[in-house]
Design a protein around this motif. Structure first.
Motif, PDB file in Angstrom:
ATOM      1  N   ALA A 259       2.671 -12.660   6.849  1.00 41.01           N
ATOM      2  CA  ALA A 259       2.002 -11.562   7.553  1.00 41.01           C
ATOM      3  C   ALA A 259       3.016 -10.531   8.050  1.00 41.01           C
ATOM      4  O   ALA A 259       2.827  -9.325   7.880  1.00 41.01           O
ATOM      5  N   TYR A 260       4.101 -11.003   8.665  1.00 40.63           N
ATOM      6  CA  TYR A 260       5.142 -10.079   9.125  1.00 40.63           C
ATOM      7  C   TYR A 260       5.748  -9.330   7.941  1.00 40.63           C
ATOM      8  O   TYR A 260       6.024  -8.129   8.019  1.00 40.63           O
ATOM      9  N   SER A 261       5.943 -10.044   6.834  1.00 41.43           N
ATOM     10  CA  SER A 261       6.549  -9.442   5.646  1.00 41.43           C
ATOM     11  C   SER A 261       5.649  -8.390   5.023  1.00 41.43           C
ATOM     12  O   SER A 261       6.126  -7.351   4.569  1.00 41.43           O
ATOM     13  N   MET A 262       4.336  -8.664   4.976  1.00 41.24           N
ATOM     14  CA  MET A 262       3.394  -7.670   4.438  1.00 41.24           C
ATOM     15  C   MET A 262       3.532  -6.353   5.173  1.00 41.24           C
ATOM     16  O   MET A 262       3.593  -5.284   4.561  1.00 41.24           O
ATOM     17  N   ASN A 263       3.555  -6.442   6.497  1.00 43.00           N
ATOM     18  CA  ASN A 263       3.630  -5.238   7.305  1.00 43.00           C
ATOM     19  C   ASN A 263       4.974  -4.538   7.131  1.00 43.00           C
ATOM     20  O   ASN A 263       5.039  -3.313   6.996  1.00 43.00           O
ATOM     21  N   THR A 264       6.051  -5.306   7.097  1.00 38.86           N
ATOM     22  CA  THR A 264       7.393  -4.748   6.905  1.00 38.86           C
ATOM     23  C   THR A 264       7.476  -4.029   5.560  1.00 38.86           C
ATOM     24  O   THR A 264       7.973  -2.899   5.474  1.00 38.86           O
ATOM     25  N   LEU A 265       6.975  -4.670   4.511  1.00 35.81           N
ATOM     26  CA  LEU A 265       7.007  -4.071   3.172  1.00 35.81           C
ATOM     27  C   LEU A 265       6.117  -2.836   3.097  1.00 35.81           C
ATOM     28  O   LEU A 265       6.486  -1.837   2.471  1.00 35.81           O
ATOM     29  N   PHE A 266       4.964  -2.905   3.742  1.00 36.51           N
ATOM     30  CA  PHE A 266       4.089  -1.732   3.781  1.00 36.51           C
ATOM     31  C   PHE A 266       4.841  -0.545   4.392  1.00 36.51           C
ATOM     32  O   PHE A 266       4.827   0.562   3.840  1.00 36.51           O
ATOM     33  N   LEU A 267       5.523  -0.780   5.506  1.00 35.50           N
ATOM     34  CA  LEU A 267       6.246   0.305   6.177  1.00 35.50           C
ATOM     35  C   LEU A 267       7.406   0.822   5.329  1.00 35.50           C
ATOM     36  O   LEU A 267       7.539   2.026   5.117  1.00 35.50           O
ATOM     37  N   PHE A 268       8.250  -0.070   4.806  1.00 34.20           N
ATOM     38  CA  PHE A 268       9.382   0.375   3.999  1.00 34.20           C
ATOM     39  C   PHE A 268       8.926   0.999   2.682  1.00 34.20           C
ATOM     40  O   PHE A 268       9.670   1.759   2.064  1.00 34.20           O
ATOM     41  N   GLY A 269       7.699   0.713   2.266  1.00 34.89           N
ATOM     42  CA  GLY A 269       7.137   1.335   1.070  1.00 34.89           C
ATOM     43  C   GLY A 269       7.004   2.840   1.189  1.00 34.89           C
ATOM     44  O   GLY A 269       6.831   3.540   0.189  1.00 34.89           O
ATOM     45  N   LYS A 270       7.087   3.352   2.406  1.00 38.86           N
ATOM     46  CA  LYS A 270       7.047   4.813   2.609  1.00 38.86           C
ATOM     47  C   LYS A 270       8.268   5.478   1.969  1.00 38.86           C
ATOM     48  O   LYS A 270       8.194   6.612   1.528  1.00 38.86           O
ATOM     49  N   ASP A 271       9.388   4.758   1.951  1.00 41.10           N
ATOM     50  CA  ASP A 271      10.644   5.324   1.445  1.00 41.10           C
ATOM     51  C   ASP A 271      11.057   4.803   0.074  1.00 41.10           C
ATOM     52  O   ASP A 271      11.933   5.369  -0.563  1.00 41.10           O
ATOM     53  N   TYR A 272      10.463   3.703  -0.340  1.00 41.54           N
ATOM     54  CA  TYR A 272      10.808   3.094  -1.629  1.00 41.54           C
ATOM     55  C   TYR A 272       9.537   3.000  -2.465  1.00 41.54           C
ATOM     56  O   TYR A 272       8.688   2.132  -2.225  1.00 41.54           O
ATOM     57  N   ASP A 273       9.412   3.892  -3.433  1.00 33.75           N
ATOM     58  CA  ASP A 273       8.184   4.020  -4.234  1.00 33.75           C
ATOM     59  C   ASP A 273       7.755   2.729  -4.921  1.00 33.75           C
ATOM     60  O   ASP A 273       6.571   2.515  -5.137  1.00 33.75           O
ATOM     61  N   TRP A 274       8.688   1.891  -5.289  1.00 34.83           N
ATOM     62  CA  TRP A 274       8.366   0.691  -6.043  1.00 34.83           C
ATOM     63  C   TRP A 274       7.808  -0.437  -5.174  1.00 34.83           C
ATOM     64  O   TRP A 274       7.187  -1.368  -5.683  1.00 34.83           O
ATOM     65  N   VAL A 275       8.015  -0.359  -3.846  1.00 33.60           N
ATOM     66  CA  VAL A 275       7.653  -1.474  -2.961  1.00 33.60           C
ATOM     67  C   VAL A 275       6.137  -1.670  -2.873  1.00 33.60           C
ATOM     68  O   VAL A 275       5.645  -2.795  -3.019  1.00 33.60           O
TER      69      VAL A 275
END
Length: 190
Positions: free
Chosen positions: A139-155
């Protein structure tokens, strides 16, 4: 306090909020103990490692900026963490960092969390998503990846694939969080 003395002290840490907070405040009040705490945290096969992780998580929860001088050490080593009870607090710290980085209010994390740190966090979070971890780190990872996906198109496309692939096999807690994240991803709300 030496590393050995801190190690012995961490034997008194348990799941209670009171104990974790007590030791987190001890570390905050004595920042020279942070490298020693991290050394114990990254003794990844030791039974005291999760206790160090719990204290480090509480320390970051109380004052996230205390991690700043240790971002390199933390991000370079998080991939080594594998004990269930240590993975959860490490995943939570990753989420703290992502939330601070994307916060609407200015903070020091925005200025010191470098691309190399974010890439290591993304890598660890994807590992937590695809490995047989409990719901909390996922759950923590989903949210972290969602947020960092703003800067990394592939995430975000990778995150969608994992969430959709694993949806039916996971717990109701995973499904609830995944539904929430998938809805945000598909609506492209950022």
């Amino acid at each position: 306090m030496t590393t050995k003395e801190l190690y012995e002290e961490l034997n008194y840490v348990n799941h209670s909020r009171e104990k974790r907070l007590h030791y987190a405040n001890l570390i905050i009040d004595n920042p020279d103990l942070i490298p020693k705490l991290l050394e114990i945290l990254f003794m990844v096969n030791d039974k005291v490692s999760p206790r160090a992780a719990w204290v480090f998580e509480f320390m970051c929860g109380e004052n996230l900026e205390t991690i700043i001088p240790y971002l390199d050490v933390f991000t370079e080593n998080i991939h080594k963490i594998h004990l269930d009870s240590a993975v959860r607090p490490v995943a939570k710290i990753c989420e703290y960092l992502a939330k601070a980085y994307y916060s609407k209010t200015d903070n020091r994390i925005k200025h010191v969390l470098l691309s190399k740190h974010k890439k290591k966090i993304i890598e660890a979070c994807f590992d937590y998503m695809i490995n047989d971890e409990k719901i909390a780190p996922k759950a923590y990872s989903m949210n972290t990846l969602f947020l960092f996906g703003k800067d990394y198109d592939w995430v975000r496309p990778e995150l969608i694939l994992i969430l959709e692939r694993d949806f039916q096999m996971q717990s109701s807690g995973f499904k609830a969080r995944a539904k929430h994240i998938l809805k945000k991803l598909k609506n492209k709300k950022t």
